[in-house]
Design a protein around this motif. Sequence first.
Motif, PDB file in Angstrom:
ATOM      1  N   LEU A  12       8.950 -10.842  -6.058  1.00  0.00           N
ATOM      2  CA  LEU A  12       7.633 -11.419  -5.261  1.00  0.00           C
ATOM      3  C   LEU A  12       7.480 -11.591  -3.956  1.00  0.00           C
ATOM      4  O   LEU A  12       6.408 -10.802  -4.242  1.00  0.00           O
ATOM      5  N   ALA A  13       8.567 -10.773  -3.166  1.00  0.00           N
ATOM      6  CA  ALA A  13       8.618 -11.060  -1.726  1.00  0.00           C
ATOM      7  C   ALA A  13       7.656  -9.847  -1.926  1.00  0.00           C
ATOM      8  O   ALA A  13       6.857  -9.560  -0.758  1.00  0.00           O
ATOM      9  N   LYS A  14       7.708  -7.844  -2.378  1.00  0.00           N
ATOM     10  CA  LYS A  14       7.606  -7.248  -2.042  1.00  0.00           C
ATOM     11  C   LYS A  14       6.052  -7.635  -2.559  1.00  0.00           C
ATOM     12  O   LYS A  14       4.467  -7.900  -1.487  1.00  0.00           O
ATOM     13  N   LYS A  15       5.235  -8.428  -3.040  1.00  0.00           N
ATOM     14  CA  LYS A  15       3.906  -8.496  -3.928  1.00  0.00           C
ATOM     15  C   LYS A  15       3.123  -9.486  -2.872  1.00  0.00           C
ATOM     16  O   LYS A  15       1.844  -9.423  -2.518  1.00  0.00           O
ATOM     17  N   ILE A  16       3.956 -10.225  -2.015  1.00  0.00           N
ATOM     18  CA  ILE A  16       3.026 -11.300  -1.745  1.00  0.00           C
ATOM     19  C   ILE A  16       3.523 -10.796   0.140  1.00  0.00           C
ATOM     20  O   ILE A  16       1.927 -10.785   0.819  1.00  0.00           O
ATOM     21  N   THR A  17       3.792  -9.742   0.585  1.00  0.00           N
ATOM     22  CA  THR A  17       3.925  -9.006   1.709  1.00  0.00           C
ATOM     23  C   THR A  17       2.553  -8.217   1.682  1.00  0.00           C
ATOM     24  O   THR A  17       1.356  -7.613   2.270  1.00  0.00           O
ATOM     25  N   LYS A  18       1.940  -7.534  -0.207  1.00  0.00           N
ATOM     26  CA  LYS A  18       0.807  -6.591  -0.191  1.00  0.00           C
ATOM     27  C   LYS A  18      -0.319  -7.185  -0.052  1.00  0.00           C
ATOM     28  O   LYS A  18      -1.054  -6.729   1.109  1.00  0.00           O
ATOM     29  N   LYS A  19       0.333  -8.636  -0.683  1.00  0.00           N
ATOM     30  CA  LYS A  19      -1.087  -9.373  -0.556  1.00  0.00           C
ATOM     31  C   LYS A  19      -1.969  -9.514   1.141  1.00  0.00           C
ATOM     32  O   LYS A  19      -2.784  -9.551   1.435  1.00  0.00           O
ATOM     33  N   TRP A  20      -1.061  -9.787   1.611  1.00  0.00           N
ATOM     34  CA  TRP A  20      -0.833 -10.561   3.259  1.00  0.00           C
ATOM     35  C   TRP A  20      -1.226  -9.152   4.032  1.00  0.00           C
ATOM     36  O   TRP A  20      -2.469  -9.322   4.384  1.00  0.00           O
ATOM     37  N   ILE A  21      -0.764  -7.582   3.673  1.00  0.00           N
ATOM     38  CA  ILE A  21      -1.129  -6.395   4.290  1.00  0.00           C
ATOM     39  C   ILE A  21      -2.246  -5.913   3.963  1.00  0.00           C
ATOM     40  O   ILE A  21      -3.201  -5.827   4.821  1.00  0.00           O
ATOM     41  N   ASN A  22      -2.651  -5.830   3.052  1.00  0.00           N
ATOM     42  CA  ASN A  22      -3.572  -5.376   1.980  1.00  0.00           C
ATOM     43  C   ASN A  22      -5.294  -6.036   2.405  1.00  0.00           C
ATOM     44  O   ASN A  22      -6.070  -5.737   2.888  1.00  0.00           O
ATOM     45  N   ASP A  23      -4.791  -6.946   2.107  1.00  0.00           N
ATOM     46  CA  ASP A  23      -6.385  -8.337   2.104  1.00  0.00           C
ATOM     47  C   ASP A  23      -6.495  -9.134   3.658  1.00  0.00           C
ATOM     48  O   ASP A  23      -7.240 -10.095   3.742  1.00  0.00           O
ATOM     49  N   GLY A  24      -4.967 -10.069   3.843  1.00  0.00           N
ATOM     50  CA  GLY A  24      -4.723 -10.693   5.204  1.00  0.00           C
ATOM     51  C   GLY A  24      -5.205 -11.856   4.306  1.00  0.00           C
ATOM     52  O   GLY A  24      -5.368 -11.751   3.175  1.00  0.00           O
ATOM     53  N   ILE A  25      -5.411 -12.773   5.599  1.00  0.00           N
ATOM     54  CA  ILE A  25      -5.510 -13.694   5.148  1.00  0.00           C
ATOM     55  C   ILE A  25      -7.200 -14.990   5.804  1.00  0.00           C
ATOM     56  O   ILE A  25      -7.064 -15.051   6.595  1.00  0.00           O
ATOM     57  N   THR A  26      -8.136 -13.936   5.068  1.00  0.00           N
ATOM     58  CA  THR A  26      -8.814 -14.896   5.093  1.00  0.00           C
ATOM     59  C   THR A  26      -9.202 -16.107   4.545  1.00  0.00           C
ATOM     60  O   THR A  26     -10.661 -16.383   4.695  1.00  0.00           O
ATOM     61  N   ASN A  27      -8.900 -16.559   3.334  1.00  0.00           N
ATOM     62  CA  ASN A  27      -9.076 -17.988   3.029  1.00  0.00           C
ATOM     63  C   ASN A  27      -8.219 -18.352   2.147  1.00  0.00           C
ATOM     64  O   ASN A  27      -7.509 -17.684   1.222  1.00  0.00           O
ATOM     65  N   LEU A  28      -7.611 -19.333   3.494  1.00  0.00           N
ATOM     66  CA  LEU A  28      -5.712 -20.096   2.721  1.00  0.00           C
ATOM     67  C   LEU A  28      -6.316 -20.210   1.764  1.00  0.00           C
ATOM     68  O   LEU A  28      -4.373 -20.661   0.422  1.00  0.00           O
ATOM     69  N   ASP A  29      -7.034 -20.705   1.248  1.00  0.00           N
ATOM     70  CA  ASP A  29      -7.097 -21.201  -0.214  1.00  0.00           C
ATOM     71  C   ASP A  29      -6.474 -20.410  -1.404  1.00  0.00           C
ATOM     72  O   ASP A  29      -5.909 -20.877  -1.991  1.00  0.00           O
TER      73      ASP A  29
END
Length: 63
Positions: A12-29
């Motif tokens: 789970l932590a890897k999925k969230i980290t990967k999402k954050w790094i690859n896609d960034g947080i452009t839309n918090l929702d």
Amino acid sequence: MEHIIQQIALDLAKKITKKWINDGITNLDVFAADVTKAFNQSAIAIFEVILEHMNKQIREDKE
């Protein structure tokens, strides 16, 4: 059982980290929705592991 739950949490932590790094947080929702989906999937997996463990214990302790 504990090892399996730890592995689910690490995944789970890897999925969230990967999402954050690859896609960034452009839309918090959108990010929150994706993270919530990942949390729900992990919670279900953990619950299944616990139920399997309890089922095994009940079958072994027939007294």
